[in-house]
Design a protein around this motif. Sequence first.
Motif, short mmCIF file in Angstrom:
data_model
loop_
_atom_site.label_atom_id
_atom_site.label_comp_id
_atom_site.label_asym_id
_atom_site.label_seq_id
_atom_site.Cartn_x
_atom_site.Cartn_y
_atom_site.Cartn_z
N ASP A 121 29.93 30.68 55.16
CA ASP A 121 28.96 30.10 56.07
C ASP A 121 28.21 31.26 56.74
O ASP A 121 28.82 32.02 57.50
N PRO A 122 26.92 31.42 56.47
CA PRO A 122 26.19 32.56 57.03
C PRO A 122 26.04 32.51 58.55
O PRO A 122 25.72 33.52 59.17
N GLU A 123 26.32 31.34 59.16
CA GLU A 123 26.30 31.25 60.61
C GLU A 123 27.53 31.90 61.23
O GLU A 123 27.53 32.27 62.40
N GLU A 124 28.61 32.02 60.42
CA GLU A 124 29.86 32.57 60.93
C GLU A 124 30.22 33.92 60.34
O GLU A 124 31.06 34.64 60.88
N VAL A 125 29.62 34.26 59.19
CA VAL A 125 29.96 35.50 58.49
C VAL A 125 28.67 36.18 58.06
O VAL A 125 27.81 35.54 57.46
N SER A 126 28.55 37.46 58.33
CA SER A 126 27.37 38.22 57.92
C SER A 126 27.43 38.52 56.43
O SER A 126 28.38 39.14 55.95
N SER A 127 26.42 38.07 55.70
CA SER A 127 26.42 38.29 54.25
C SER A 127 26.37 39.77 53.92
O SER A 127 27.02 40.23 52.98
N SER A 128 25.63 40.56 54.70
CA SER A 128 25.54 41.99 54.38
C SER A 128 26.89 42.68 54.57
O SER A 128 27.31 43.47 53.74
N THR A 129 27.61 42.35 55.63
CA THR A 129 28.94 42.93 55.86
C THR A 129 29.89 42.52 54.75
O THR A 129 30.59 43.33 54.17
N LEU A 130 29.89 41.25 54.46
CA LEU A 130 30.79 40.68 53.45
C LEU A 130 30.60 41.35 52.09
O LEU A 130 31.55 41.82 51.47
N LEU A 131 29.36 41.41 51.61
CA LEU A 131 29.10 41.95 50.27
C LEU A 131 29.34 43.45 50.21
O LEU A 131 29.81 43.96 49.19
N VAL A 132 29.07 44.17 51.29
CA VAL A 132 29.37 45.61 51.33
C VAL A 132 30.88 45.82 51.24
O VAL A 132 31.35 46.67 50.49
N GLN A 133 31.64 45.04 51.98
CA GLN A 133 33.09 45.22 51.99
C GLN A 133 33.76 44.80 50.68
O GLN A 133 34.86 45.24 50.39
N LEU A 134 33.11 43.98 49.88
CA LEU A 134 33.68 43.57 48.59
C LEU A 134 33.34 44.52 47.45
O LEU A 134 33.88 44.42 46.36
N GLU A 135 32.44 45.46 47.69
CA GLU A 135 31.96 46.36 46.64
C GLU A 135 33.11 47.08 45.93
O GLU A 135 33.16 47.13 44.71
N ASN A 136 34.05 47.64 46.67
CA ASN A 136 35.14 48.40 46.06
C ASN A 136 35.97 47.54 45.10
O ASN A 136 36.39 48.01 44.04
#
Length: 158
Positions: A121-136
Amino acid sequence: MFSSRAALTAAVLTLAAGLTACTPVADIEAAPDAGNPDCAEVMVALPSELAGQEQRKTDSQASSAWGNPSKIILRCGVPVPGPTTDACATVNGVDWILREDDTTWTATTYGREPAVEVIFDPEEVSSSTLLVQLENSVARIEPTRSCVSSSDLELPAQ
């Protein structure tokens, strides 16, 4: 001294086990290709905290959830997307196809097989933070294709 330290360690481990038992297991449908060995590589590299949410246990292979209730759901082994006109974003070298619904977004890796899907839910989770943290984790699956835009295409002269 040793026995009191051992007793303290045992008490802490018992308390930790009790605390994790309070969080219910997330019920997630397994992706069709969840048994793919490359999914195991992704799963062992997932962060225990993602976009400020703690990871939870799930009841299916190659899946994960963060938050209680779940704020982020990840499944590895979803159908590999083909060429699309949906929005595609490259985040730290990983291409993601982004689809927006009324209350959730779905980000699916593009050009990697098996594909990884993240619902949030983009209202509760920042997409940019989420996708950066999943990169590894996601980058453990080698890319075979990448997103292109219409400006990348050579159109024939008319």
